[in-house]
Write an enzyme that holds these catalytic residues in place. Structure first.
Site, PDB file in Angstrom:
ATOM      1  N   ASP A 112      -0.385   0.326 -11.157  1.00  0.00           N
ATOM      2  CA  ASP A 112       0.369   0.418 -12.297  1.00  0.00           C
ATOM      3  C   ASP A 112       0.696  -0.657 -12.955  1.00  0.00           C
ATOM      4  OD1 ASP A 112       2.328   0.392 -10.619  1.00  0.00           O
ATOM      5  OD2 ASP A 112       3.598   1.988 -11.240  1.00  0.00           O
ATOM      6  N   ASP A 136      -0.441   3.343  -2.553  1.00  0.00           N
ATOM      7  CA  ASP A 136       0.536   4.368  -2.929  1.00  0.00           C
ATOM      8  C   ASP A 136      -0.004   5.479  -3.299  1.00  0.00           C
ATOM      9  OD1 ASP A 136       2.493   2.230  -2.291  1.00  0.00           O
ATOM     10  OD2 ASP A 136       2.970   1.887  -4.459  1.00  0.00           O
ATOM     11  N   GLY A 177       5.048   3.232   0.273  1.00  0.00           N
ATOM     12  CA  GLY A 177       4.413   4.080  -0.711  1.00  0.00           C
ATOM     13  C   GLY A 177       5.556   4.244  -2.019  1.00  0.00           C
ATOM     14  N   ALA A 193       1.893  15.088  12.374  1.00  0.00           N
ATOM     15  CA  ALA A 193       3.374  14.966  12.459  1.00  0.00           C
ATOM     16  C   ALA A 193       4.258  16.213  12.337  1.00  0.00           C
ATOM     17  CB  ALA A 193       3.907  14.087  11.343  1.00  0.00           C
TER      18      ALA A 193
HETATM   19  O1  F6P Z   1       2.926  -0.859  -3.966  1.00  0.00           O
HETATM   20  C1  F6P Z   1       2.472  -1.151  -2.838  1.00  0.00           C
HETATM   21  C2  F6P Z   1       3.339  -1.472  -1.650  1.00  0.00           C
HETATM   22  O2  F6P Z   1       2.778  -1.557  -0.478  1.00  0.00           O
HETATM   23  C3  F6P Z   1       4.557  -0.426  -1.836  1.00  0.00           C
HETATM   24  O3  F6P Z   1       4.259   0.698  -1.050  1.00  0.00           O
HETATM   25  C4  F6P Z   1       5.653  -1.251  -1.152  1.00  0.00           C
HETATM   26  O4  F6P Z   1       6.742  -0.690  -1.385  1.00  0.00           O
HETATM   27  C5  F6P Z   1       5.361  -2.653  -1.535  1.00  0.00           C
HETATM   28  O5  F6P Z   1       4.086  -2.563  -1.967  1.00  0.00           O
HETATM   29  C6  F6P Z   1       5.772  -3.849  -0.631  1.00  0.00           C
HETATM   30  O6  F6P Z   1       5.208  -4.923  -1.402  1.00  0.00           O
HETATM   31  P1  F6P Z   1       5.778  -6.435  -0.905  1.00  0.00           P
HETATM   32  O7  F6P Z   1       4.166  -6.720  -0.140  1.00  0.00           O
HETATM   33  O8  F6P Z   1       5.615  -7.101  -2.051  1.00  0.00           O
HETATM   34  O9  F6P Z   1       6.901  -6.395  -0.156  1.00  0.00           O
END
Ligand code: F6P
Length: 403
Positions: A112, A136, A177, A193
């Protein structure tokens, strides 16, 4: 549109399928006599392109070194939002970079935030097509990375059951997520689960505890070796009874300015431990089954596991490689047809479906009717089960599917 050279950008969090997007785009472009170059490190590279001495051209030899089945991105990612850059000439700078390397259009893979930047770039007159990407799965369309992550989560849950059952432990797996529970939900179902906690449903710990206690006791007491486990998948963005996201504020914010989510698994463990401590029936259960050891082992243990980036690392699922190649290749076709500002939805035979990116990036959350369906099958979602009302629809005409 007469484009001789395109640039490929991958942006936001990495995940499965991105290398397939790059390969699909470059292979389609090559087949059309168009050159593809990598713009490295997401929008950071796009902004700094003008200062580069050269860019990597995806010749057949270079392409052969990119492995579509590997997760991550050969192009590199960053979480840079162009709008946030304090430089009033930022768009001119980007355009100069594109001109310098004769890049006539961009294939941009992201979620997004990436999509909103792409909409922004389009309004500045830069030709871009978006290929949906986010583990996500919270866009309107399918996005690469989702299936790979679901498979990773379900494999982890399956694996964790061996240690869980050996130690008679309750296992809580916290999964990335953000504010949508799609990957926790589908990964949890895939791993069979017992309980799945998603942001869309405020968690009721009395319900979760009861489900956990009944299943756990049932398993241990039905085992001739007194062994059992109970598995919970919690989305990192799970919400408490008030519907507020559990966040460990010390985790800080990312470059897009979003709070980093952390602490859901620990929160679930602590809440369940607190209820269990006050429940005399659990001590009786331990004694009845010869597990209780005074002062040493009074109650079953609850352990949280936080795989973090492991849920989006390693290998891409075959589905993501298929979708990624199709989306990347289709994006090149849309670019050459002057259809910038759109996202690829899918490719079916000769049909390429697309949608305005501004629409695609609107957040999609878990369908609570599907949750109710799985509640009917006995999975706990941290609430009193919703009613599942089946609706029967007779399909008329051709069903559009590839396999
Ligand atoms: O948006 C994808 C994602 O994997 C999320 O699920 C997670 O909160 C975030 O990125 C983690 O991002 P980073 O690698 O910047 O810590």
């Amino acid at each position: 549109m007469d484009i001789k050279r395109i640039g490929v950008i991958t942006s936001g969090g990495d995940c499965g399928g991105l290398n397939a997007v790059i390969k699909g785009a470059a292979q389609m472009a090559n087949s059309m006599g168009i050159e593809t170059v990598i713009i490295p490190n997401g929008y950071a590279g796009l902004y700094n392109l003008v200062d580069f001495d050269n860019v990597t051209v995806l010749t057949p030899e270079r392409l052969d070194l990119i492995h579509a089945e590997m997760a991550g991105s050969e192009a590199g990612n960053s979480r840079v939002k162009i709008k946030k850059i304090e430089d009033e000439n930022k768009y001119d700078r980007i355009k100069k970079g594109l001109e310098k390397f004769s890049i006539g259009g961009l294939v941009i893979s992201g979620g997004d935030d990436t999509g909103s930047v792409m909409v922004d770039l389009t309004s500045q007159g830069i030709a871009c097509v978006h290929t949906p990407k986010t583990m996500d799965l919270d866009l309107q369309t399918y996005s690469v990375g989702g299936d790979s992550t679901i498979n990773r989560i379900s494999e982890m849950i399956k694996d964790l059951k061996t240690t869980g059952v050996t130690h008679n432990r309750v296992i809580v797996l916290e999964a990335f997520g953000r504010y949508a529970g799609h990957t926790a939900f589908r990964g949890g179902i895939g791993g069979d689960a017992d309980c799945i906690l998603i942001p869309e449903i405020p968690a009721d710990f009395d319900v979760i505890y009861k489900h956990m206690k009944n299943k756990f006791i049932f398993r241990v007491e039905n085992s001739d070796v007194k062994a059992g486990t109970y598995t919970i998948v919690t989305a990192e963005g799970m919400t408490d009874a008030k519907g507020e996201v559990i966040v460990d504020e010390s985790a800080g914010v990312d470059a897009f300015g979003h709070k980093k989510l952390a602490g859901a698994g620990k929160y679930v463990r602590k809440r369940l431990e607190a209820i269990m401590k006050e429940d005399p029936e659990m001590t009786e259960f331990m004694k009845r089954n010869g597990i209780f050891v005074a002062g040493v082992y009074k109650l079953p243990e609850i352990r949280e596991v936080t795989p973090g980036h492991l849920v989006r690392s390693g290998r891409s699922s075959s589905y993501d490689v298929n979708f990624g190649k199709e989306a990347g290749a289709a994006a090149v076709i849309l670019l050459t047809k002057g259809l910038g500002g759109n996202s690829v939805v899918n490719v079916r035979g000769t049909k390429i479906t697309y949608m305005p990116t501004a629409e695609v990036i609107k957040q999609r959350r878990v369908n609570l009717n599907t949750v109710a369906f799985y509640e009917t099958l006995g999975v706990c979602f941290g609430r009193k089960p919703g009613e599942f009302k089946p609706e029967l629809v007779e399909e008329k005409g051709e069903i559009e599917r590839e396999f």
